[in-house]
Design an enzyme around this catalytic site. Sequence first.
Site, mmCIF file in Angstrom:
data_model
loop_
_atom_site.group_PDB
_atom_site.id
_atom_site.type_symbol
_atom_site.label_atom_id
_atom_site.label_comp_id
_atom_site.label_asym_id
_atom_site.label_seq_id
_atom_site.Cartn_x
_atom_site.Cartn_y
_atom_site.Cartn_z
ATOM 1 N N LYS A 22 27.026 40.405 44.019
ATOM 2 C CA LYS A 22 27.932 40.403 42.856
ATOM 3 C C LYS A 22 27.910 39.033 42.184
ATOM 4 O O LYS A 22 27.772 38.929 40.971
ATOM 5 C CB LYS A 22 29.346 40.717 43.319
ATOM 6 C CG LYS A 22 30.435 40.430 42.287
ATOM 7 C CD LYS A 22 31.821 40.783 42.756
ATOM 8 C CE LYS A 22 32.508 39.721 43.539
ATOM 9 N NZ LYS A 22 33.130 38.628 42.783
ATOM 10 N N ASN A 23 28.017 37.972 42.991
ATOM 11 C CA ASN A 23 28.193 36.637 42.418
ATOM 12 C C ASN A 23 26.892 36.005 41.930
ATOM 13 O O ASN A 23 26.896 34.883 41.430
ATOM 14 C CB ASN A 23 28.917 35.725 43.416
ATOM 15 C CG ASN A 23 30.384 36.135 43.554
ATOM 16 O OD1 ASN A 23 30.881 36.957 42.795
ATOM 17 N ND2 ASN A 23 31.055 35.598 44.555
ATOM 18 N N ARG A 93 37.956 37.119 35.994
ATOM 19 C CA ARG A 93 37.903 35.698 35.636
ATOM 20 C C ARG A 93 36.473 35.246 35.355
ATOM 21 O O ARG A 93 36.233 34.331 34.588
ATOM 22 C CB ARG A 93 38.467 34.838 36.765
ATOM 23 C CG ARG A 93 39.761 35.267 37.321
ATOM 24 C CD ARG A 93 40.234 34.268 38.308
ATOM 25 N NE ARG A 93 40.482 33.009 37.646
ATOM 26 C CZ ARG A 93 39.590 32.027 37.519
ATOM 27 N NH1 ARG A 93 38.388 32.182 38.017
ATOM 28 N NH2 ARG A 93 39.874 30.926 36.891
ATOM 29 N N CYS A 117 44.908 33.699 39.746
ATOM 30 C CA CYS A 117 44.845 34.993 40.433
ATOM 31 C C CYS A 117 45.554 34.806 41.774
ATOM 32 O O CYS A 117 46.092 33.742 42.060
ATOM 33 C CB CYS A 117 43.398 35.439 40.614
ATOM 34 S SG CYS A 117 42.536 34.496 41.838
ATOM 35 N N ARG A 122 43.072 28.492 39.817
ATOM 36 C CA ARG A 122 41.709 28.694 39.306
ATOM 37 C C ARG A 122 41.483 28.080 37.912
ATOM 38 O O ARG A 122 41.147 28.761 36.963
ATOM 39 C CB ARG A 122 41.367 30.188 39.261
ATOM 40 C CG ARG A 122 41.680 30.985 40.495
ATOM 41 C CD ARG A 122 40.770 30.736 41.669
ATOM 42 N NE ARG A 122 39.404 31.137 41.445
ATOM 43 C CZ ARG A 122 38.918 32.363 41.658
ATOM 44 N NH1 ARG A 122 39.723 33.318 41.990
ATOM 45 N NH2 ARG A 122 37.640 32.621 41.468
ATOM 46 N N ASP A 308 34.621 32.780 51.080
ATOM 47 C CA ASP A 308 34.639 34.239 50.874
ATOM 48 C C ASP A 308 34.496 35.025 52.173
ATOM 49 O O ASP A 308 34.566 36.251 52.156
ATOM 50 C CB ASP A 308 33.526 34.669 49.908
ATOM 51 C CG ASP A 308 33.836 34.212 48.497
ATOM 52 O OD1 ASP A 308 32.940 34.290 47.640
ATOM 53 O OD2 ASP A 308 34.954 33.751 48.265
ATOM 54 N N VAL A 330 39.170 25.341 50.180
ATOM 55 C CA VAL A 330 38.699 25.545 48.801
ATOM 56 C C VAL A 330 39.807 26.041 47.886
ATOM 57 O O VAL A 330 39.996 25.530 46.782
ATOM 58 C CB VAL A 330 37.499 26.524 48.777
ATOM 59 C CG1 VAL A 330 37.063 26.805 47.347
ATOM 60 C CG2 VAL A 330 36.344 25.964 49.607
ATOM 61 N N ARG A 400 35.981 46.092 43.198
ATOM 62 C CA ARG A 400 35.385 45.048 42.346
ATOM 63 C C ARG A 400 34.189 44.412 43.020
ATOM 64 O O ARG A 400 33.297 43.906 42.360
ATOM 65 C CB ARG A 400 36.428 43.961 42.065
ATOM 66 C CG ARG A 400 37.621 44.424 41.276
ATOM 67 C CD ARG A 400 38.455 43.269 40.870
ATOM 68 N NE ARG A 400 37.626 42.200 40.323
ATOM 69 C CZ ARG A 400 38.063 40.956 40.122
ATOM 70 N NH1 ARG A 400 39.292 40.637 40.447
ATOM 71 N NH2 ARG A 400 37.269 40.041 39.606
#
Length: 421
Positions: A22-23, A93, A117, A122, A308, A330, A400
């Site tokens: 996804k990223n 975002r 979020c 963020r 993550d 983070v 998502r």
Amino acid sequence: MDKLLITGGQRLSGELRISGAKNAALPILAATLLSEKPVSIGNVPHLHDITTTLELLGRMGVQFVVDEKMNIEVDSGTIANCEAPYELVRTMRASILVLGPLLARFGEARVSLPGGCAIGTRPVDIHLDGLSKMGADIRVEGGFIHARAKRLKGCRLVLEQVTVTGTENLLMAATLASGTTYIENAAKEPEVTDLAHFLNKLGARIKGIGTDILEIEGVEKLDTENLHYQIMPDRIETGTYLIAAAITGGRVKLKNARTDTLDAVLDKLSEAGADITTGTDWITLDMHGRKPKAVSVRTAPYPAFPTDMQAQFTALNAIAEGVGIITETVFENRYMHVQEMQRMGANIRLESNTAICTGVARLTGAPVMATDLRASASLVLAALAAEGQTLVDRIYHIDRGYDHIEEKLSQLGATIRRIPR
Ligand code: EPZ
């Protein structure tokens, strides 16, 4: 809202194919705005965030065709407007990633300021500061970023904090700037590297890929003909399914996986007692029916342990033998999953940005609520190990970032089904 109903207690085993990242797909789709020629992107994951990105590009007038294998032909030859509207940005975002490409190629952009979020405020100040240094006129008013630039100018940028999408936005902007740009303290996440390789295949001139100093020599245009690019496999999806096997004492073989982007995670899983073997494009994990041992992790930018994967390891520690300390460095509020796990009987104590997890013999199923993407995944993992039924609500968060999660877990023997609203 859809829910997931999971009956825990089964030892998972089987094989799965990992989807595209996804990223990596999100910035690469945004980067197609830089291309004069149509490009085709393969191995795109079937996710809600991808649909949102395609809707965003479509509203700008970008033409694209998606086939049944999620190969996407994109043509940004001519676009109608340079706007990213609030109703799309607030749901994703990462829409901020169109800012750099729009400014670089079309000289203007109007992007809704992404709100915070569940996991943190963020901000995007590093994105905006870098673009200003490259000569853009940036105004924030009415909840929108209004940006203009005749032509961005290459310069030396030292990012005050490692930021993944900040690095990606500035990298994309620099490809068409006049002169050379140096991005120092750049993020080195594999998804940034995948974007950089895509940009170079488009005709960009990027050096230092994979390091924290990126050197970009600006070019007049990016117009490679007939480019096809395959998105890298999703390392966080890979890590999540490895934990699905680890938390249930089972075994899994993940195909189409990358073994060189998860060292910190694989090291911790081995420390937890997992038997891990890797091949060119596959990873197996086997717990031989054993419970995991508790591990301590501290999140930080790549190649350190990824934030993550923090929630997923919190779930693993919840039923592990011993005490594991999880430290999140983070994001400021990435423990929303803890109170939900406590409802399942987890013994986790929060102290500032640290979670002290004392493993319990077993969790018990309960109704729980997802709050953000990786927290939702960690609740599914906890449910797989829990006794009885767990109902996970608000699973639009999961959709998502995880491609067909219930089908994939069912393939491993899980008892899981989606309850439509
Ligand atoms: C990317 O988010 C990922 N999203 C996130 O994945 C991931 O958790 C994060 O990087 C860290 O690895 C995408 O790639 C689409 P950051 P990003 O900018 O870029 C601060 C998921 O689950 N910061 O690297 O938004 C920020 O507040 C998602 O798939 C500033 O202060 O994260 C944070 O504390 C969640 N100013 C830190 O830097 C800025 O201008 C790192 O954030 C930018 C960031």
